[in-house]
Design a protein around this motif. Structure first.
Motif, mmCIF file in Angstrom:
data_model
loop_
_atom_site.group_PDB
_atom_site.id
_atom_site.type_symbol
_atom_site.label_atom_id
_atom_site.label_comp_id
_atom_site.label_asym_id
_atom_site.label_seq_id
_atom_site.Cartn_x
_atom_site.Cartn_y
_atom_site.Cartn_z
ATOM 1 N N TRP A 183 -37.927 -23.274 33.935
ATOM 2 C CA TRP A 183 -37.889 -21.827 34.005
ATOM 3 C C TRP A 183 -36.535 -21.389 34.495
ATOM 4 C CZ3 TRP A 183 -41.322 -24.611 37.171
ATOM 5 C CH2 TRP A 183 -40.964 -24.702 38.517
ATOM 6 N N TYR A 205 -34.395 -18.903 27.422
ATOM 7 C CA TYR A 205 -35.606 -18.166 27.011
ATOM 8 C C TYR A 205 -36.688 -19.134 26.530
ATOM 9 C CZ TYR A 205 -38.352 -14.442 24.787
ATOM 10 O OH TYR A 205 -39.341 -13.569 24.431
ATOM 11 N N ARG A 206 -36.275 -20.170 25.773
ATOM 12 C CA ARG A 206 -37.176 -21.245 25.374
ATOM 13 C C ARG A 206 -36.460 -22.578 25.605
ATOM 14 N NH1 ARG A 206 -40.638 -18.190 25.605
ATOM 15 N NH2 ARG A 206 -42.195 -17.531 24.034
ATOM 16 N N THR A 257 -38.259 -19.119 19.512
ATOM 17 C CA THR A 257 -39.302 -20.142 19.405
ATOM 18 C C THR A 257 -38.663 -21.459 19.016
ATOM 19 O OG1 THR A 257 -40.884 -18.466 18.671
ATOM 20 C CG2 THR A 257 -41.465 -20.764 18.286
ATOM 21 N N SER A 296 -44.613 -17.768 17.443
ATOM 22 C CA SER A 296 -45.065 -19.044 17.985
ATOM 23 C C SER A 296 -45.325 -20.004 16.834
ATOM 24 C CB SER A 296 -46.334 -18.871 18.834
ATOM 25 O OG SER A 296 -47.407 -18.393 18.047
#
Length: 430
Positions: free
Chosen positions: A2, A43-44, A113, A409
């Motif tokens: 994170w 972010y991902r 994603t 997703s």
């Protein structure tokens, strides 16, 4: 994984195989990876490990004015850093130096994603899927599209395309190999614009057309109604009288500005005869061909403007049959100025021009009192050519796809017969 403190700092808690045991987090041997905070670095995140090579794939979907990009971060020495893949508009350098061409067209936010497939590749998302892929038709519920994929994938769910006055954010995904080089694009809901048209104007330039300046004004005004550009409309102009001149071919003027400048400089060819059949045959047989700039899959429209009966009327049926063979839709405009100035009955002339127009006459045939009145029908003609954008005739499902977005997703699926597949969630609006 994170973000810590701000979105530009990524805390890598090393949970790769062999680096951690049990359920506790190893905060002593954590790694901090820094990226541009405005890019939403982190972010991902996708972990990658094996054969002694351990690294992270990190999405930065707001990189490069919103086009997005991804980073490869080595999980090794304490001072290890991240290298940008440079898939954005500039390309070059970085991990691969290989740009994704469609990223330059809109702020799609590549990297929102990320997913890894079992054969060692990636998918990077950017947004929209078609109902046909890999040569087979998808049979899936309205809110889900399934496609056979392999390497890693990254998606940009907000990738958009302009169609006429509308913008559709349909999304796209890109397939990446082990070296993060793009090896394919996935766009299951992407629809070709309804303004994807090849239009050829056939203008009568014989002596009876007067004044020519009014025809030029009409040409400029109707061209201004067209949506000129790659993936949308391109226009060619053919002028005739006794002889035929291809003023410019499809795609020769790729911008609206260039097209309008050519219209302003168009001069009348003149001639004592009006050989309309000759012009129509040439237009339908040759002007839409690839050699003249015609595009496969584009709607073909012919717009004929003339002020008198043809001198080769007996050849019209064969010329119109040529248009039908090439799937050309025909609009026809009868200019009555020459007949009214001479107080002659235009009935036969109107009948001939109606035969040139596609059916029904209410949609494809126009008549005006004189050359100046051509400009009175510009709006009506434009509306008939460009009906409701996105509906593609009676096919409302195409419009639903244009209002959808894929790539928010991705889910890995296993099929006993076909190996690994991926399912893309698809948001549909409207």
């Amino acid at each position: 994984m994170w973000g810590v403190g701000n979105p530009g700092v990524l805390l890598a808690l090393l949970l790769l195989p062999g680096l951690g045991e049990g359920f506790s987090l190893d905060v002593r041997r954590s790694r901090l990876f820094r990226g541009p905070p405005e890019s939403q670095f982190g972010y991902r995140v996708l972990q990658r490990g094996g054969d002694g090579d351990k690294w992270l794939l990190v999405g930065a979907p707001w990189d490069g004015n919103g086009q997005g990009d991804i980073y490869k971060c080595d999980v090794g020495p304490q001072n290890s850093s991240c290298a940008k893949a440079n898939h954005g508009p500039g390309g070059g350098g970085g991990v691969t130096g290989a740009a994704v061409p469609w990223l330059r067209s809109s702020a799609g936010h590549l990297g929102m994603t990320l997913v890894e497939s079992k054969d060692g590749g990636f998918v990077v998302s950017r947004g929209k899927l078609r109902q046909e892929m890999a040569g087979r038709e998808m049979m899936s519920p309205p809110a889900r599209v399934t496609a056979t994929l392999s390497p890693k994938k990254a998606c940009a769910p907000l990738w958009s395309q302009e169609c006429g006055t509308s913008t559709f954010s349909s999304g796209r995904c890109v397939r990446l190999n082990e070296e993060l080089r793009p090896v394919g694009t996935i766009a299951p809901t992407a629809q070709r614009c309804s303004t994807y048209m090849d239009i050829v104007l056939v203008l009568d330039g014989s002596n009876s057309i007067y004044p020519w300046e009014e025809v030029q004004a009409f040409l400029g005004n109707i061209l201004a109604r067209f949506f000129i550009g790659p993936g949308q409309t391109q226009v060619g102009v053919l002028q005739y009288g006794e002889h035929l001149v291809q003023e410019w071919a499809l795609g020769q003027h790729p911008t609206a500005q260039s097209l309008l400048e050519a219209a302003r400089n168009l001069t009348r060819q003149e001639g004592r005869e009006t050989r309309t059949a000759m012009a129509i045959r040439e237009a339908c047989a040759e002007s839409f061909s690839p050699a003249r700039g015609g595009r496969p899959g584009a709607a073909r429209l012919l717009l004929v403007v003339t002020d008198g009966e043809s001198h080769d009327g007996d050849e019209l049926p064969a010329a119109l049959a040529e248009c039908d063979r090439h799937n050309v839709t025909r609009y026809a405009i009868a200019v009555l100025g020459h007949y009214l100035r001479r107080q002659q009955d235009p009935e036969d002339f109107i009948r001939e021009i109606k035969s040139i127009a596609s059916d029904p006459d209410e949609k494809y045939f126009f008549n005006v009192t004189d050359e100046a009145a051509l400009n009175d029908i510009v709006d009506a003609l434009g509306d008939r050519i460009f009906s409701l954008e996105g509906t593609h005739g009676d096919n409302k499902s195409a419009f639903e796809l244009e209002m959808s977005q894929i790539g928010f997703s991705i889910h890995h699926l296993e099929f006993a017969a076909g190996g690994p597949d991926f399912s893309f969630n698809q948001n549909t609006f409207g």
